[in-house]
Design a protein around this motif. Structure first.
Motif, PDB file in Angstrom:
ATOM      1  N   LYS A  30      -9.755  14.935  23.067  1.00 19.76           N
ATOM      2  CA  LYS A  30      -8.361  14.966  23.516  1.00 19.76           C
ATOM      3  C   LYS A  30      -7.438  15.042  22.289  1.00 19.76           C
ATOM      4  O   LYS A  30      -6.503  15.843  22.235  1.00 19.76           O
ATOM      5  N   ALA A  31      -7.735  14.225  21.283  1.00 23.69           N
ATOM      6  CA  ALA A  31      -6.874  14.173  20.098  1.00 23.69           C
ATOM      7  C   ALA A  31      -6.865  15.502  19.355  1.00 23.69           C
ATOM      8  O   ALA A  31      -5.802  16.023  18.995  1.00 23.69           O
ATOM      9  N   ILE A  32      -8.048  16.086  19.170  1.00 26.61           N
ATOM     10  CA  ILE A  32      -8.029  17.314  18.358  1.00 26.61           C
ATOM     11  C   ILE A  32      -7.434  18.477  19.145  1.00 26.61           C
ATOM     12  O   ILE A  32      -6.802  19.353  18.565  1.00 26.61           O
ATOM     13  N   GLN A  33      -7.564  18.451  20.479  1.00 24.20           N
ATOM     14  CA  GLN A  33      -6.878  19.475  21.278  1.00 24.20           C
ATOM     15  C   GLN A  33      -5.373  19.390  21.068  1.00 24.20           C
ATOM     16  O   GLN A  33      -4.666  20.381  21.076  1.00 24.20           O
ATOM     17  N   ARG A  34      -4.913  18.169  20.921  1.00 22.11           N
ATOM     18  CA  ARG A  34      -3.467  17.973  20.748  1.00 22.11           C
ATOM     19  C   ARG A  34      -2.991  18.362  19.353  1.00 22.11           C
ATOM     20  O   ARG A  34      -1.830  18.709  19.159  1.00 22.11           O
ATOM     21  N   LEU A  35      -3.875  18.284  18.374  1.00 20.61           N
ATOM     22  CA  LEU A  35      -3.410  18.421  16.987  1.00 20.61           C
ATOM     23  C   LEU A  35      -3.801  19.714  16.282  1.00 20.61           C
ATOM     24  O   LEU A  35      -3.143  20.113  15.324  1.00 20.61           O
ATOM     25  N   LEU A  36      -4.887  20.368  16.740  1.00 17.96           N
ATOM     26  CA  LEU A  36      -5.321  21.567  16.007  1.00 17.96           C
ATOM     27  C   LEU A  36      -4.331  22.711  16.206  1.00 17.96           C
ATOM     28  O   LEU A  36      -3.800  22.881  17.310  1.00 17.96           O
ATOM     29  N   PRO A  37      -4.104  23.507  15.164  1.00 19.92           N
ATOM     30  CA  PRO A  37      -3.183  24.648  15.330  1.00 19.92           C
ATOM     31  C   PRO A  37      -3.798  25.708  16.250  1.00 19.92           C
ATOM     32  O   PRO A  37      -5.013  25.784  16.395  1.00 19.92           O
ATOM     33  N   LYS A  38      -2.927  26.509  16.849  1.00 22.28           N
ATOM     34  CA  LYS A  38      -3.406  27.529  17.803  1.00 22.28           C
ATOM     35  C   LYS A  38      -4.099  28.689  17.086  1.00 22.28           C
ATOM     36  O   LYS A  38      -5.029  29.280  17.605  1.00 22.28           O
ATOM     37  N   GLN A  39      -3.601  28.999  15.901  1.00 26.46           N
ATOM     38  CA  GLN A  39      -4.145  30.166  15.199  1.00 26.46           C
ATOM     39  C   GLN A  39      -4.484  29.821  13.762  1.00 26.46           C
ATOM     40  O   GLN A  39      -3.859  28.943  13.175  1.00 26.46           O
ATOM     41  N   ALA A  40      -5.475  30.542  13.240  1.00 26.89           N
ATOM     42  CA  ALA A  40      -5.806  30.376  11.814  1.00 26.89           C
ATOM     43  C   ALA A  40      -6.661  31.553  11.382  1.00 26.89           C
ATOM     44  O   ALA A  40      -7.374  32.152  12.193  1.00 26.89           O
ATOM     45  N   LYS A  41      -6.583  31.865  10.093  1.00 27.17           N
ATOM     46  CA  LYS A  41      -7.473  32.925   9.560  1.00 27.17           C
ATOM     47  C   LYS A  41      -8.815  32.289   9.246  1.00 27.17           C
ATOM     48  O   LYS A  41      -9.848  32.717   9.722  1.00 27.17           O
ATOM     49  N   VAL A  42      -8.770  31.230   8.419  1.00 31.90           N
ATOM     50  CA  VAL A  42     -10.021  30.533   8.068  1.00 31.90           C
ATOM     51  C   VAL A  42      -9.882  29.057   8.439  1.00 31.90           C
ATOM     52  O   VAL A  42      -8.966  28.367   7.978  1.00 31.90           O
ATOM     53  N   PHE A  43     -10.801  28.618   9.278  1.00 33.47           N
ATOM     54  CA  PHE A  43     -10.827  27.221   9.731  1.00 33.47           C
ATOM     55  C   PHE A  43     -12.124  26.572   9.240  1.00 33.47           C
ATOM     56  O   PHE A  43     -13.191  27.172   9.359  1.00 33.47           O
ATOM     57  N   ILE A  44     -12.016  25.371   8.672  1.00 29.90           N
ATOM     58  CA  ILE A  44     -13.238  24.661   8.246  1.00 29.90           C
ATOM     59  C   ILE A  44     -13.303  23.283   8.901  1.00 29.90           C
ATOM     60  O   ILE A  44     -12.350  22.491   8.800  1.00 29.90           O
ATOM     61  N   ASP A  45     -14.427  23.018   9.557  1.00 32.89           N
ATOM     62  CA  ASP A  45     -14.714  21.672  10.058  1.00 32.89           C
ATOM     63  C   ASP A  45     -15.487  20.963   8.947  1.00 32.89           C
ATOM     64  O   ASP A  45     -16.669  21.223   8.717  1.00 32.89           O
TER      65      ASP A  45
END
Ligand SMILES: C[S@@+](CC[C@H](N)C(=O)[O-])C[C@H]1O[C@@H](n2cnc3c(N)ncnc32)[C@H](O)[C@@H]1O
Length: 246
Positions: A30-45
């Motif tokens: 729930k938290a990361i759905q609320r906080l992650l940006p909608k778009q990105a070129k490079v995303f790292i977990d």
């Protein structure tokens, strides 16, 4: 420079740790759905393990998704499950194998408690984050209500109000750190990371409450409290969304 404290190679993190923790898992999602940006070129977990949270970020509009971790076995599990949808990169957080500004979105969940040198970790994350990029990071909180009561009742001699990191020892595990929110917030400021949003997460982390209400209902009850309790920095997991401003 910090040292590797938690070697997850060969550890059945999914099966052993996550069974019986459905409530915490739902709260994280729930938290990361609320906080992650909608778009990105490079995303790292970062310290993404076997990609537990991949189903939350893979549907997003990210051009390239990387899972970075120290554990080769967890990364192999992630690759097996998500195939070409992800790139896996193995390495040590204290020496991130990415270029300066390479990622415009990053996530790090349930990892701070393993790091004995959080200033070095935040410095690395800030280095890899592109200007204006977003980092979502979860903190193992030292100043929860439960820990405050334990201290007042003299059941613990760890002072939850002091800004010093606390070092706990878990049975059969390496050291385990909890951090005061102010401590990491100062590190954000020092590294040009501006706090945009904060959530208080896993507020009901108690076996008794889980038994009484059930995991799914508890996660539903928690949902509005993630916002409401955030100013108090109340829960065991504090989530920050920070943006690189310089
Ligand atoms: C508790 S798990 C969390 C995994 C994932 N973020 C999640 O929430 O399911 C902690 C992760 O940190 C990784 N880790 C520990 N020390 C590390 C280090 N020095 N560099 C990179 N990863 C590390 C472990 O291999 C493990 O996958």
């Amino acid at each position: 420079m910090g040292e590797i404290l938690a070697d997850y190679n060969g550890y059945d993190y999914k099966g052993k740790f996550w069974s019986g923790r459905e409530y915490e898992d739902l709260s994280d999602r729930k938290a990361i759905q609320r906080l992650l940006p909608k778009q990105a070129k490079v995303f790292i977990d970062i310290a993404g393990g076997y990609g537990r949270l991949a189903n939350e970020y893979l549907p997003k509009n990210y051009k390239k998704t990387i899972i970075f971790d120290y554990s080769k076995t967890l990364l192999a599990d992630a690759k097996k499950e998500f195939g070409d949808k992800i790139t896996t990169v193995q390495g040590d957080i204290y020496d991130l194998p990415f270029k300066d500004g390479e990622a415009d979105a990053m996530l790090m969940v349930r990892a701070t408690h393993h790091f004995d040198d959080l200033p070095a970790v935040i410095k690395q994350l800030a280095r890899v984050l592109a200007p204006n990029g977003t980092l979502v990071i979860e903190l193992a909180n030292k100043k929860t209500l439960a820990k405050i009561f334990k201290y007042w009742a003299k059941k613990s001699d760890i002072n939850p109000f002091s800004h010093e990191p606390s070092k706990l020892k878990e049975l059969n595990k390496g050291n385990f750190y909890n951090y005061h929110p102010k401590y990491i917030e100062q590190l954000f400021a020092k590294n040009g990371l501006k706090i945009e949003r904060v959530l208080s997460v896993s507020n009901f982390r108690s076996p008794r409450l889980k038994k009484l209400f059930g995991h799914k209902l508890l996660a539903k009850l928690e949902s509005p409290l993630q916002y409401l309790l955030a100013p108090l920095r109340f829960g065991p997991s504090i989530y920050y969304q920070v943006r690189k401003v310089k």
